[in-house]
Design a protein around this motif. Structure first.
Motif, PDB file in Angstrom:
ATOM      1  N   GLU A  27       0.825  -1.210   0.000  1.00 40.28           N
ATOM      2  CA  GLU A  27       0.000   0.000   0.000  1.00 40.28           C
ATOM      3  C   GLU A  27       0.857   1.257   0.000  1.00 40.28           C
ATOM      4  OE1 GLU A  27      -2.475  -0.496   3.448  1.00 40.28           O
ATOM      5  OE2 GLU A  27      -3.925  -1.741   2.369  1.00 40.28           O
ATOM      6  N   VAL A  28       1.944   1.220   0.757  1.00 36.42           N
ATOM      7  CA  VAL A  28       2.837   2.380   0.825  1.00 36.42           C
ATOM      8  C   VAL A  28       3.401   2.705  -0.551  1.00 36.42           C
ATOM      9  CG1 VAL A  28       5.073   3.210   1.679  1.00 36.42           C
ATOM     10  CG2 VAL A  28       3.452   2.144   3.257  1.00 36.42           C
ATOM     11  N   VAL A  29       3.988   1.714  -1.232  1.00 37.83           N
ATOM     12  CA  VAL A  29       4.605   2.021  -2.527  1.00 37.83           C
ATOM     13  C   VAL A  29       3.559   2.329  -3.597  1.00 37.83           C
ATOM     14  CG1 VAL A  29       6.785   0.823  -2.089  1.00 37.83           C
ATOM     15  CG2 VAL A  29       4.921  -0.410  -3.192  1.00 37.83           C
ATOM     16  N   GLN A  30       2.411   1.685  -3.510  1.00 30.15           N
ATOM     17  CA  GLN A  30       1.375   1.965  -4.507  1.00 30.15           C
ATOM     18  C   GLN A  30       0.787   3.358  -4.332  1.00 30.15           C
ATOM     19  OE1 GLN A  30      -1.013  -1.584  -3.876  1.00 30.15           O
ATOM     20  NE2 GLN A  30      -0.214  -2.501  -5.760  1.00 30.15           N
ATOM     21  N   GLY A  31       0.817   3.894  -3.129  1.00 29.12           N
ATOM     22  CA  GLY A  31       0.269   5.215  -2.869  1.00 29.12           C
ATOM     23  C   GLY A  31       1.299   6.326  -2.838  1.00 29.12           C
ATOM     24  N   ALA A  32       2.541   6.012  -3.157  1.00 24.40           N
ATOM     25  CA  ALA A  32       3.631   6.984  -3.017  1.00 24.40           C
ATOM     26  C   ALA A  32       3.822   7.882  -4.234  1.00 24.40           C
ATOM     27  CB  ALA A  32       4.939   6.257  -2.693  1.00 24.40           C
ATOM     28  N   GLY A  33       3.043   7.676  -5.278  1.00 24.36           N
ATOM     29  CA  GLY A  33       3.197   8.511  -6.465  1.00 24.36           C
ATOM     30  C   GLY A  33       4.484   8.247  -7.226  1.00 24.36           C
ATOM     31  N   LEU A  34       4.961   7.016  -7.179  1.00 23.71           N
ATOM     32  CA  LEU A  34       6.177   6.645  -7.896  1.00 23.71           C
ATOM     33  C   LEU A  34       5.849   6.376  -9.354  1.00 23.71           C
ATOM     34  CD1 LEU A  34       7.677   4.340  -5.146  1.00 23.71           C
ATOM     35  CD2 LEU A  34       8.230   6.730  -5.612  1.00 23.71           C
ATOM     36  N   ASP A  35       6.884   6.385 -10.197  1.00 21.62           N
ATOM     37  CA  ASP A  35       6.694   6.223 -11.635  1.00 21.62           C
ATOM     38  C   ASP A  35       6.289   4.807 -12.025  1.00 21.62           C
ATOM     39  OD1 ASP A  35       7.405   8.875 -11.887  1.00 21.62           O
ATOM     40  OD2 ASP A  35       9.501   8.402 -12.272  1.00 21.62           O
ATOM     41  N   SER A  36       6.825   3.822 -11.324  1.00 19.21           N
ATOM     42  CA  SER A  36       6.456   2.438 -11.624  1.00 19.21           C
ATOM     43  C   SER A  36       6.512   1.624 -10.343  1.00 19.21           C
ATOM     44  CB  SER A  36       7.375   1.828 -12.693  1.00 19.21           C
ATOM     45  OG  SER A  36       8.693   1.707 -12.211  1.00 19.21           O
ATOM     46  N   VAL A  37       5.562   0.708 -10.215  1.00 18.44           N
ATOM     47  CA  VAL A  37       5.478  -0.179  -9.060  1.00 18.44           C
ATOM     48  C   VAL A  37       5.101  -1.552  -9.576  1.00 18.44           C
ATOM     49  CG1 VAL A  37       4.251  -0.687  -6.920  1.00 18.44           C
ATOM     50  CG2 VAL A  37       4.771   1.695  -7.510  1.00 18.44           C
ATOM     51  N   GLY A  48      11.335   5.747  -9.084  1.00 17.97           N
ATOM     52  CA  GLY A  48      10.914   7.137  -9.172  1.00 17.97           C
ATOM     53  C   GLY A  48      12.045   8.065  -8.793  1.00 17.97           C
ATOM     54  N   GLY A  49      11.708   9.327  -8.615  1.00 17.69           N
ATOM     55  CA  GLY A  49      12.688  10.311  -8.180  1.00 17.69           C
ATOM     56  C   GLY A  49      13.209   9.966  -6.795  1.00 17.69           C
ATOM     57  N   ALA A  50      14.440  10.394  -6.523  1.00 17.51           N
ATOM     58  CA  ALA A  50      15.097  10.033  -5.269  1.00 17.51           C
ATOM     59  C   ALA A  50      14.282  10.426  -4.041  1.00 17.51           C
ATOM     60  CB  ALA A  50      16.490  10.656  -5.215  1.00 17.51           C
ATOM     61  N   ASP A  51      13.780  11.643  -4.004  1.00 17.92           N
ATOM     62  CA  ASP A  51      13.030  12.087  -2.821  1.00 17.92           C
ATOM     63  C   ASP A  51      11.799  11.228  -2.580  1.00 17.92           C
ATOM     64  OD1 ASP A  51      14.881  14.093  -2.343  1.00 17.92           O
ATOM     65  OD2 ASP A  51      13.682  15.650  -3.317  1.00 17.92           O
ATOM     66  N   ALA A  52      11.069  10.908  -3.625  1.00 17.79           N
ATOM     67  CA  ALA A  52       9.856  10.107  -3.491  1.00 17.79           C
ATOM     68  C   ALA A  52      10.181   8.680  -3.061  1.00 17.79           C
ATOM     69  CB  ALA A  52       9.068  10.105  -4.798  1.00 17.79           C
ATOM     70  N   ASP A  58      11.224   5.042   3.865  1.00 19.06           N
ATOM     71  CA  ASP A  58      11.084   5.381   5.277  1.00 19.06           C
ATOM     72  C   ASP A  58       9.721   4.936   5.798  1.00 19.06           C
ATOM     73  OD1 ASP A  58      11.815   6.856   7.794  1.00 19.06           O
ATOM     74  OD2 ASP A  58      10.116   8.090   7.162  1.00 19.06           O
ATOM     75  N   GLU A  59       8.669   5.283   5.087  1.00 18.78           N
ATOM     76  CA  GLU A  59       7.317   4.914   5.508  1.00 18.78           C
ATOM     77  C   GLU A  59       7.117   3.399   5.463  1.00 18.78           C
ATOM     78  OE1 GLU A  59       2.623   5.859   4.577  1.00 18.78           O
ATOM     79  OE2 GLU A  59       4.160   6.927   3.448  1.00 18.78           O
ATOM     80  N   LEU A  60       7.639   2.767   4.420  1.00 22.86           N
ATOM     81  CA  LEU A  60       7.529   1.313   4.276  1.00 22.86           C
ATOM     82  C   LEU A  60       8.155   0.607   5.474  1.00 22.86           C
ATOM     83  CD1 LEU A  60       8.304  -0.696   1.103  1.00 22.86           C
ATOM     84  CD2 LEU A  60       9.400  -1.311   3.228  1.00 22.86           C
ATOM     85  N   LEU A  61       9.355   1.017   5.863  1.00 27.71           N
ATOM     86  CA  LEU A  61      10.030   0.384   7.001  1.00 27.71           C
ATOM     87  C   LEU A  61       9.240   0.580   8.291  1.00 27.71           C
ATOM     88  CD1 LEU A  61      13.718   1.362   6.215  1.00 27.71           C
ATOM     89  CD2 LEU A  61      12.737  -0.944   6.142  1.00 27.71           C
TER      90      LEU A  61
END
Length: 84
Positions: A27-37, A48-52, A58-61
């Motif tokens: 759920e964390v990675v799917q909701g993080a607004g990354l370019d590909s999951v 995705g971009g480094a900041d994202a 961090d949130e995933l851990l």
């Protein structure tokens, strides 16, 4: 900006049902607004971009450990520059 790819798994494994820590991590990675999951039963990747990506890691851990993960294995790779 640098682009990153993270590959991760959470443990303990359960092949019959996704454990809560695995569901939370996805759920964390799917909701993080990354370019590909890409999520799967034996490993997950996100890019995705480094900041994202770093914010998602961090949130995933934090959330997967709170949800019962006893081990989180991850690898982060620099895959290029954004827009390159």
């Amino acid at each position: 900006m640098v682009r990153l790819r993270v590959e991760f798994t959470t443990e303990p494994f359960d092949l019959e049902h996704a454990p809560p820590h695995a569901v939370v991590a996805r759920e964390v990675v799917q909701g993080a607004g990354l370019d590909s999951v890409d999520v799967g039963p034996f490993g997950n990747t996100a890019e995705g971009g480094a900041d994202a990506v770093l914010a998602a890691v961090d949130e995933l851990l934090r959330r997967s450990i709170r949800a019962g993960a006893t081990r989180v294995s991850l690898q982060v790779n620099v895959v290029g520059e954004a827009g390159a």
